[in-house]
Design a protein around this motif. Structure first.
Motif, PDB file in Angstrom:
ATOM      1  N   VAL A   1       0.828  -1.200   0.000  1.00 45.97           N
ATOM      2  CA  VAL A   1       0.000   0.000   0.000  1.00 45.97           C
ATOM      3  C   VAL A   1       0.865   1.253   0.000  1.00 45.97           C
ATOM      4  N   GLU A   2       0.516   2.173  -0.862  1.00 45.22           N
ATOM      5  CA  GLU A   2       1.151   3.494  -0.874  1.00 45.22           C
ATOM      6  C   GLU A   2       0.093   4.593  -0.953  1.00 45.22           C
ATOM      7  N   SER A   3      -1.004   4.309  -1.655  1.00 46.15           N
ATOM      8  CA  SER A   3      -2.098   5.266  -1.792  1.00 46.15           C
ATOM      9  C   SER A   3      -3.419   4.504  -1.822  1.00 46.15           C
ATOM     10  N   ARG A   4      -4.516   5.246  -1.796  1.00 44.07           N
ATOM     11  CA  ARG A   4      -5.836   4.600  -1.837  1.00 44.07           C
ATOM     12  C   ARG A   4      -6.038   3.807  -3.125  1.00 44.07           C
ATOM     13  N   ASP A   5      -5.355   4.179  -4.182  1.00 45.43           N
ATOM     14  CA  ASP A   5      -5.483   3.442  -5.441  1.00 45.43           C
ATOM     15  C   ASP A   5      -5.066   1.982  -5.290  1.00 45.43           C
ATOM     16  N   ASP A   6      -4.181   1.715  -4.336  1.00 47.20           N
ATOM     17  CA  ASP A   6      -3.697   0.346  -4.137  1.00 47.20           C
ATOM     18  C   ASP A   6      -4.765  -0.567  -3.546  1.00 47.20           C
ATOM     19  N   LEU A   7      -5.868   0.008  -3.082  1.00 47.64           N
ATOM     20  CA  LEU A   7      -6.935  -0.803  -2.509  1.00 47.64           C
ATOM     21  C   LEU A   7      -7.871  -1.370  -3.572  1.00 47.64           C
ATOM     22  N   ALA A   8      -7.689  -0.953  -4.821  1.00 41.39           N
ATOM     23  CA  ALA A   8      -8.605  -1.367  -5.888  1.00 41.39           C
ATOM     24  C   ALA A   8      -8.641  -2.880  -6.085  1.00 41.39           C
ATOM     25  N   ALA A   9      -7.495  -3.529  -5.899  1.00 41.57           N
ATOM     26  CA  ALA A   9      -7.424  -4.965  -6.152  1.00 41.57           C
ATOM     27  C   ALA A   9      -7.780  -5.807  -4.935  1.00 41.57           C
ATOM     28  N   VAL A  10      -8.052  -5.148  -3.818  1.00 41.04           N
ATOM     29  CA  VAL A  10      -8.216  -5.892  -2.565  1.00 41.04           C
ATOM     30  C   VAL A  10      -9.445  -6.791  -2.585  1.00 41.04           C
ATOM     31  N   ALA A  11     -10.545  -6.326  -3.148  1.00 29.17           N
ATOM     32  CA  ALA A  11     -11.793  -7.091  -3.110  1.00 29.17           C
ATOM     33  C   ALA A  11     -11.619  -8.481  -3.708  1.00 29.17           C
ATOM     34  N   GLY A  12     -10.913  -8.574  -4.824  1.00 32.07           N
ATOM     35  CA  GLY A  12     -10.687  -9.863  -5.464  1.00 32.07           C
ATOM     36  C   GLY A  12      -9.916 -10.815  -4.573  1.00 32.07           C
ATOM     37  N   TYR A  13      -8.880 -10.292  -3.929  1.00 34.41           N
ATOM     38  CA  TYR A  13      -8.093 -11.122  -3.012  1.00 34.41           C
ATOM     39  C   TYR A  13      -8.883 -11.485  -1.760  1.00 34.41           C
ATOM     40  N   ALA A  14      -9.647 -10.536  -1.252  1.00 36.64           N
ATOM     41  CA  ALA A  14     -10.411 -10.779  -0.028  1.00 36.64           C
ATOM     42  C   ALA A  14     -11.471 -11.852  -0.227  1.00 36.64           C
ATOM     43  N   ALA A  15     -11.910 -12.037  -1.468  1.00 35.27           N
ATOM     44  CA  ALA A  15     -12.912 -13.057  -1.752  1.00 35.27           C
ATOM     45  C   ALA A  15     -12.335 -14.471  -1.658  1.00 35.27           C
TER      46      ALA A  15
ATOM     47  N   ASP B   1       0.738  -3.926   3.900  1.00 33.99           N
ATOM     48  CA  ASP B   1       2.126  -3.594   4.187  1.00 33.99           C
ATOM     49  C   ASP B   1       2.531  -2.405   3.333  1.00 33.99           C
ATOM     50  N   ALA B   2       3.560  -1.689   3.759  1.00 37.25           N
ATOM     51  CA  ALA B   2       4.053  -0.560   2.975  1.00 37.25           C
ATOM     52  C   ALA B   2       4.633  -1.055   1.653  1.00 37.25           C
ATOM     53  N   ARG B   3       4.371  -0.325   0.588  1.00 33.21           N
ATOM     54  CA  ARG B   3       4.933  -0.695  -0.710  1.00 33.21           C
ATOM     55  C   ARG B   3       6.446  -0.467  -0.695  1.00 33.21           C
ATOM     56  N   ALA B   4       7.194  -1.466  -1.134  1.00 31.86           N
ATOM     57  CA  ALA B   4       8.653  -1.369  -1.148  1.00 31.86           C
ATOM     58  C   ALA B   4       9.124  -0.425  -2.253  1.00 31.86           C
ATOM     59  N   PRO B   5      10.249   0.260  -2.044  1.00 24.57           N
ATOM     60  CA  PRO B   5      10.820   1.081  -3.114  1.00 24.57           C
ATOM     61  C   PRO B   5      11.140   0.231  -4.344  1.00 24.57           C
ATOM     62  N   LYS B   6      11.218   0.867  -5.502  1.00 24.30           N
ATOM     63  CA  LYS B   6      11.434   0.136  -6.752  1.00 24.30           C
ATOM     64  C   LYS B   6      12.746  -0.631  -6.773  1.00 24.30           C
ATOM     65  N   ASP B   7      13.750  -0.139  -6.047  1.00 18.25           N
ATOM     66  CA  ASP B   7      15.056  -0.797  -6.065  1.00 18.25           C
ATOM     67  C   ASP B   7      15.223  -1.803  -4.921  1.00 18.25           C
ATOM     68  N   ALA B   8      14.154  -2.067  -4.173  1.00 21.87           N
ATOM     69  CA  ALA B   8      14.252  -2.993  -3.043  1.00 21.87           C
ATOM     70  C   ALA B   8      14.426  -4.431  -3.530  1.00 21.87           C
ATOM     71  N   THR B   9      15.152  -5.229  -2.760  1.00 21.33           N
ATOM     72  CA  THR B   9      15.382  -6.631  -3.117  1.00 21.33           C
ATOM     73  C   THR B   9      14.351  -7.563  -2.497  1.00 21.33           C
TER      74      THR B   9
END
Length: 225
Positions: A109-123, A131-139
């Motif tokens: 999660v970084e913004s409210r837009d990241d919640l768009a996919a939650v319903a499908g997973y929650a089902a 969890d916090a979204r990792a930076p692009k260069d994170a391993t």
């Protein structure tokens, strides 16, 4: 419903015992080589036996294949699978059917837009972990000690319990719980003195803070009613 406290990334008997003795509801073990918390199967077997029935055992993987998960399940005998990668809804459904275990799916999660996919997973998933979204260069996708804006989760209605993770520690936990109102909390780096090195005193302090925040929230809710 009592707040569920999960201590993740445990790798040593002493700190596992500290978490169990302090009343952790779940203990997590990481199977992801890039992580400093990664466990070998042999180490996982020994730690898993130490848990006995004192807490739920959670096996964390990241986009692992069937064979890898099968080895982990056979060795650790986990109560839960925690999927922290880019696993699809279909993949979660398949794993639940194949292994017969409840699944906790991590959502970055970084913004409210990241919640768009939650319903499908929650089902499909039994629990959602934000969890916090990792930076692009994170391993690795988690365990980075970075919080996100908890207000994103205010008044969230999933129809099932969710966990909060990402940068939690004994100092900010009460605020996080008061804002997001999760049913469970998950900590890893927030109880470490170095990456991958858990601290028994920090674990005890975190669990104590969690129970204190839970009691305060219950009191405030009762007074408001």
């Amino acid at each position: 419903m009592s707040l569920i406290v999960k201590i993740c990334g445990l790798s040593e008997p002493e700190t596992l015992d500290a978490a169990l003795d302090a009343g952790a509801d779940m203990v997590g073990f990481v199977f992801f080589p890039p992580s400093p918390r990664h466990l070998s199967l042999e180490a996982a077997r020994d730690l898993g036996r130490r848990v006995k029935d004192r807490a739920g055992k959670v096996a964390l993987t990241v986009d692992a294949d069937d064979a890898t998960i099968a080895n982990i399940v056979e060795t650790l005998r986990p109560d839960w699978l925690q999927l922290h990668g880019r696993e699809s809804v279909a993949r979660i459904r398949d794993l639940k059917q194949q292994f017969g275990l409840p699944v906790m799916k991590a959502i970055p999660v970084e913004s409210r837009d990241d919640l768009a996919a939650v319903a499908g997973y929650a089902a499909v998933a039994d629990r959602i972990l934000f969890d916090a979204r990792a930076p692009k260069d994170a391993t690795r996708p988690g365990g980075l000690g970075v919080p996100f804006d908890w207000r994103i989760l205010e008044d969230l209605k999933l129809g099932k319990p969710f966990f909060l993770s990402g940068g939690l520690n004994a100092g900010n936990l009460a605020q996080a719980i008061n804002i997001a109102r999760p049913q469970g909390i998950d900590v890893s780096s927030g109880v470490e003195r170095a990456p991958g090195v858990k601290d028994a005193n920090m674990i005890r302090a975190f669990i104590g803070a969690a129970r204190g925040a839970e009691a305060s929230l219950h009191t405030a809710t009762a007074n408001a009613g």
